[in-house]
Design a protein around this motif. Structure first.
Motif, mmCIF file in Angstrom:
data_model
loop_
_atom_site.group_PDB
_atom_site.id
_atom_site.type_symbol
_atom_site.label_atom_id
_atom_site.label_comp_id
_atom_site.label_asym_id
_atom_site.label_seq_id
_atom_site.Cartn_x
_atom_site.Cartn_y
_atom_site.Cartn_z
ATOM 1 N N GLY A 137 0.799 -1.224 0.000
ATOM 2 C CA GLY A 137 0.000 0.000 0.000
ATOM 3 C C GLY A 137 0.831 1.273 0.000
ATOM 4 O O GLY A 137 0.299 2.361 -0.187
ATOM 5 N N TRP A 138 2.130 1.149 0.228
ATOM 6 C CA TRP A 138 3.008 2.335 0.220
ATOM 7 C C TRP A 138 3.937 2.282 -0.976
ATOM 8 O O TRP A 138 4.172 1.218 -1.555
ATOM 9 C CB TRP A 138 3.832 2.421 1.507
ATOM 10 N N VAL A 139 4.533 3.418 -1.271
ATOM 11 C CA VAL A 139 5.415 3.458 -2.437
ATOM 12 C C VAL A 139 6.601 2.506 -2.249
ATOM 13 O O VAL A 139 7.089 1.901 -3.201
ATOM 14 C CB VAL A 139 5.883 4.902 -2.733
ATOM 15 N N THR A 140 7.040 2.348 -1.006
ATOM 16 C CA THR A 140 8.162 1.436 -0.759
ATOM 17 C C THR A 140 7.803 0.024 -1.209
ATOM 18 O O THR A 140 8.633 -0.681 -1.790
ATOM 19 C CB THR A 140 8.538 1.451 0.736
ATOM 20 N N GLY A 141 6.563 -0.378 -0.969
ATOM 21 C CA GLY A 141 6.118 -1.691 -1.418
ATOM 22 C C GLY A 141 6.036 -1.775 -2.945
ATOM 23 O O GLY A 141 6.352 -2.804 -3.533
ATOM 24 N N HIS A 142 5.617 -0.690 -3.575
ATOM 25 C CA HIS A 142 5.550 -0.686 -5.046
ATOM 26 C C HIS A 142 6.954 -0.858 -5.645
ATOM 27 O O HIS A 142 7.188 -1.743 -6.457
ATOM 28 C CB HIS A 142 4.976 0.646 -5.550
ATOM 29 N N SER A 143 7.857 0.031 -5.228
ATOM 30 C CA SER A 143 9.163 0.082 -5.893
ATOM 31 C C SER A 143 10.107 -1.004 -5.412
ATOM 32 O O SER A 143 10.935 -1.476 -6.178
ATOM 33 C CB SER A 143 9.817 1.455 -5.666
ATOM 34 N N TYR A 144 9.985 -1.402 -4.129
ATOM 35 C CA TYR A 144 11.008 -2.302 -3.577
ATOM 36 C C TYR A 144 10.488 -3.618 -3.013
ATOM 37 O O TYR A 144 11.249 -4.354 -2.386
ATOM 38 C CB TYR A 144 11.884 -1.535 -2.571
ATOM 39 N N ILE A 145 9.195 -3.927 -3.209
ATOM 40 C CA ILE A 145 8.761 -5.324 -3.049
ATOM 41 C C ILE A 145 8.449 -5.878 -4.429
ATOM 42 O O ILE A 145 8.844 -6.984 -4.763
ATOM 43 C CB ILE A 145 7.509 -5.456 -2.148
ATOM 44 N N VAL A 146 7.777 -5.060 -5.245
ATOM 45 C CA VAL A 146 7.281 -5.587 -6.516
ATOM 46 C C VAL A 146 8.165 -5.164 -7.696
ATOM 47 O O VAL A 146 8.906 -5.989 -8.255
ATOM 48 C CB VAL A 146 5.807 -5.169 -6.744
ATOM 49 N N TYR A 147 8.120 -3.896 -8.090
ATOM 50 C CA TYR A 147 8.660 -3.546 -9.405
ATOM 51 C C TYR A 147 10.189 -3.612 -9.518
ATOM 52 O O TYR A 147 10.708 -4.197 -10.473
ATOM 53 C CB TYR A 147 8.132 -2.180 -9.849
ATOM 54 N N GLY A 148 10.897 -2.997 -8.568
ATOM 55 C CA GLY A 148 12.367 -3.013 -8.670
ATOM 56 C C GLY A 148 12.925 -4.432 -8.631
ATOM 57 O O GLY A 148 13.633 -4.873 -9.546
ATOM 58 N N PRO A 149 12.604 -5.186 -7.567
ATOM 59 C CA PRO A 149 13.139 -6.548 -7.458
ATOM 60 C C PRO A 149 12.736 -7.450 -8.631
ATOM 61 O O PRO A 149 13.575 -8.177 -9.158
ATOM 62 C CB PRO A 149 12.529 -7.066 -6.151
ATOM 63 N N LEU A 150 11.479 -7.413 -9.046
ATOM 64 C CA LEU A 150 11.058 -8.322 -10.116
ATOM 65 C C LEU A 150 11.670 -7.907 -11.455
ATOM 66 O O LEU A 150 12.045 -8.770 -12.261
ATOM 67 C CB LEU A 150 9.535 -8.414 -10.198
ATOM 68 N N ALA A 151 11.811 -6.623 -11.693
ATOM 69 C CA ALA A 151 12.489 -6.193 -12.930
ATOM 70 C C ALA A 151 13.920 -6.733 -12.947
ATOM 71 O O ALA A 151 14.460 -7.053 -14.002
ATOM 72 C CB ALA A 151 12.489 -4.674 -13.045
ATOM 73 N N ASN A 152 14.523 -6.858 -11.763
ATOM 74 C CA ASN A 152 15.905 -7.336 -11.670
ATOM 75 C C ASN A 152 16.010 -8.854 -11.542
ATOM 76 O O ASN A 152 17.114 -9.374 -11.344
ATOM 77 C CB ASN A 152 16.610 -6.681 -10.471
ATOM 78 N N GLY A 153 14.905 -9.558 -11.613
ATOM 79 C CA GLY A 153 14.957 -11.021 -11.493
ATOM 80 C C GLY A 153 15.342 -11.489 -10.105
ATOM 81 O O GLY A 153 15.919 -12.567 -9.934
ATOM 82 N N ALA A 154 14.999 -10.706 -9.093
ATOM 83 C CA ALA A 154 15.362 -11.039 -7.711
ATOM 84 C C ALA A 154 14.331 -11.988 -7.087
ATOM 85 O O ALA A 154 13.257 -12.206 -7.642
ATOM 86 C CB ALA A 154 15.442 -9.761 -6.883
ATOM 87 N N THR A 155 14.669 -12.521 -5.923
ATOM 88 C CA THR A 155 13.705 -13.232 -5.094
ATOM 89 C C THR A 155 13.273 -12.272 -3.996
ATOM 90 O O THR A 155 14.098 -11.831 -3.190
ATOM 91 C CB THR A 155 14.331 -14.498 -4.482
ATOM 92 N N THR A 156 11.998 -11.929 -3.994
ATOM 93 C CA THR A 156 11.500 -10.912 -3.062
ATOM 94 C C THR A 156 10.545 -11.556 -2.060
ATOM 95 O O THR A 156 9.708 -12.376 -2.435
ATOM 96 C CB THR A 156 10.840 -9.740 -3.848
#
Ligand code: ATP
Ligand code: MG
Length: 649
Positions: A309-328
């Protein structure tokens, strides 16, 4: 204050293996400032484009024409960048580790599985009539379906607006209307700390409000099987609709400047603003910051404890990590359940390497003493991160020592909903750390400190934090209200983005956020940020948390009113008040001497855990009738308790 601070040099193993060491940071930073077009053209290549952009930067901060565009003639799809392109190389790698509120529940979802389910959901959205440009409100628990819903929207070009699952029906209604949402995706109930929250019931209530008839359907995930009401024709079960869909859905080709999501700020300072973020620049920036700031290495387990629900969750749970092929890792629950050792237990259970959390969580744990994490070893941790508020140096040291076992650098990351991604933060292989400082700007970020007239201040100094040029992750507007966007961020100082935060720069060029400019105290003509006095108090062993505000004072202009939450087992006595007063006088100086100390069993916080000083200011000034917008307050009873025990000056 900075001269007495510990400095933590960059560790050799980090410098040797990190994405950037000092020389590389400096060279890349310089290039990003000297030649933003060249720098970002190169960085855009980290994404897969359907059509590569030829126009890179086209931005204006001029008060009469705020217009921000990046990569504007490029075409891409966000979900394809987070899923499809990973299938060949890492289809069977875990994309999301889900840890339930109940410690016995967890699951691993591979990139291939996430791809398939997201596509099914995207097809389901289409069946409900949702298409490119439509908006969808998500009001969901921290379950994988939340990430799938975000990605599915992006796949078909729909715009999501995630509303934190702790908000009330009124807040949901306001945001459904604000975004003109055709669809709400929710769950029957969410589970946090062993308690069930009636999400569907809240949506039902929200959709009785005037103006919400734009919403035609409610898609409901069955999370708990709890009893809910059902509105035929409007409500649809998630699994029933999604299971039967094909798991192939062609990704929509989106313009780089097409909207990706709307997201409301935390509401610390006033009515929350619905920021509009777009596609190409946002994803480039989220991915790049995730890689460099967390120094994410192939195969690592990365955990951000924020809510989606927060921007931190958008950018650093979902979009940033998944764009980088990370395990989140995605955690449904709260750090205090079933015990205060839960965060450490999760780290051990899933071998987490990178842990990104908030000062409020660190302070809450610190109040329970050094043994709070004894049920875990946390040997897998390599890096820690902090976001959301200034982290008091004492809390920083505790985080470093007790949670990180004195071996993990801490990246203190300053940024905002409006900035889309991290703006000021150390790179762990490049930047020596100073507890309490967010340190230095990220690539492409041009911070400056200005006085109240907008004059740029040089050298070691203190002032209002502004940003002089655009970066790709920046919000482009306030949804449906560009005038308010211009007014809020660009009217104070012409040609500059005003952050609303006060900041100090030290002799090494490090940035120290001193607090919100709205919260600055002016005592006998001396301007003081809230962070310094609060950090001084938190450094006292009896104090778990403190909040400082000014109140009208006949002689000094403003007096200093302090709210103190004591650590576990500490008795509230007048003796202790005197001791704390002396402590601050000695630490900072007589000018910072508290006029009033009130014991606060709890402090008013936003639902993302930030202290809401504007409410404390009203209580201190005895203006308890006009507390302003309290809809984002996590626990209103805290305020009643403080009003009841208010100290008369
Ligand atoms: P609103 O804008 O509605 O008042 P908000 O500012 O709390 O709400 P966010 O966008 O979630 O909403 O928070 C950004 C703010 O949080 C920053 O402007 C800053 O005040 C604070 N902040 C975030 N990270 C840090 C940090 N590492 N150090 C200091 N302050 C931080
Ligand atoms: Mg803000």
């Amino acid at each position: 204050m900075s001269d007495q601070q510990n400095v933590y040099p960059v560790r050799d193993d980090f410098a040797a293996n990190a994405w950037a060491d000092k020389a590389k940071y400096e060279a890349m930073y310089q290039q990003s400032i000297d030649d933003p077009e060249g720098f970002w053209a190169e960085q855009a290549k980290r994404l897969d484009w359907i059509k590569a952009p030829s126009k890179i930067k086209n931005t204006s901060f001029a008060r009469d024409n705020v217009d921000i565009r990046w990569f504007e003639d490029g075409l891409l799809n966000v979900s394809a960048n987070c899923l499809d392109r990973h299938l060949d190389k890492r289809g069977d790698q875990t994309a999301i580790i889900w840890e339930g509120d109940n410690p016995d529940e967890s699951k691993h979802i591979t990139y291939r599985e996430l791809y398939a389910r997201t596509n099914q959901l995207a097809n389901a959205l289409k069946e409900l009539g949702i298409g490119k440009g439509d908006t969808v409100t998500l009001y969901m628990p921290m379950i994988p379906e939340a990430a799938m819903a975000m990605l599915a929207c992006s796949r078909i070009g729909a715009v999501h607006s995630v509303v934190f699952g702790g908000f009330s029906p009124d807040a949901v209604a306001q945001r459904v209307i604000g975004a003109d949402s055709r669809l709400v995706i929710t769950a029957d109930e969410s589970v946090r700390g062993g308690k069930h929250v009636p999400l569907k019931e809240n949506v039902d209530a929200a959709l009785t409000r005037d103006g919400t008839d734009v919403c035609k359907n409610v898609l409901v995930v069955k999370r708990t099987g709890g009893e809910i009401e059902w509105k035929e024709g409007r409500d649809v079960w998630f699994d029933e609709l999604v299971d039967k869909q094909s798991n192939e859905c062609e990704p929509e080709a989106m313009g780089a400047e097409d909207p990706l999501f709307i997201l409301y700020t935390s509401g610390s300072t006033g009515a929350p603003k619905g920021l509009k973020h777009t596609t190409g620049g946002y994803l480039t920036y989220a991915a790049m910051t995730h890689q460099y700031v967390f120094d994410y290495q192939e195969g690592e387990i990365y955990w951000c404890t924020a809510d989606v629900g927060w921007v931190t969750g958008h950018s650093y749970i979902v979009y940033g990590p998944l764009a980088n092929g990370a395990t989140t890792l995605m955690f449904e629950g709260v750090p205090s359940y079933p015990t205060h050792g839960r965060l450490g237990d999760i780290v051990d259970k899933h071998n987490v390497n990178i842990l990104y959390t908030a000062p409020t969580a660190v302070r809450a744990l610190m109040a329970h003493g050094d043994n709070v994490m004894d049920s875990s070893k946390r040997d897998s941790l390599r890096l820690l991160g902090s976001v959301g508020e200034p982290i008091n140096p004492e809390a920083w040291e505790w985080f470093y020592r007790v949670i990180g076992n004195e071996k993990c650098p801490i990246v203190d990351t300053w940024w905002q909903t409006e900035t889309g991604g991290i703006m000021i933060a150390p790179l762990p292989g490049a930047t020596p750390l100073k507890p309490g400082s967010a340190t230095v700007p990220f690539f492409g970020v041009k911070p400056a400190l200005v006085d109240n007239e907008g004059n740029i201040l040089e050298g070691a100094t203190e002032g209002n934090l502004v940003l002089l040029d655009a970066w790709p992750g920046q919000a482009r507007s306030i949804w449906g209200d560009h005038e308010r966007y211009t007014q809020t961020y660009f009217s104070t100082y012409d040609g500059m983005y005003f952050t609303g935060d006060g900041c100090r720069r030290d002799e090494d060029g490090y940035y120290w956020i001193t607090g919100r400019v709205d919260d600055v105290l002016n005592v006998s003509g001396h301007r003081m940020g809230t962070a310094e006095i609060e950090s001084s108090l938190v450094a006292h062993s009896a104090v778990a948390e403190a909040a400082v505000v000014g109140f009208p004072h006949d002689i000094k202009g403003q007096g200093i009113y302090i709210y103190v939450t004591l650590s576990d087992g500490i008795e509230a006595t007048d003796e202790l008040k005197k001791e704390l007063t002396q402590w601050v006088r000695k630490d900072i100086g007589p000018i910072a001497s508290p006029d009033v100390i009130q014991w606060a069993p709890g402090l008013p916080k936003t639902r993302s855990g930030k202290i809401m000083r504007r409410i404390l200011r009203k209580i201190a000034a005895n203006e308890c009738d006009g507390l302003g917008d309290t809809s984002t307050l996590a626990d209103p009873s805290v305020v009643d308790e403080l009003i009841e025990h208010r100290v008369n000056q």
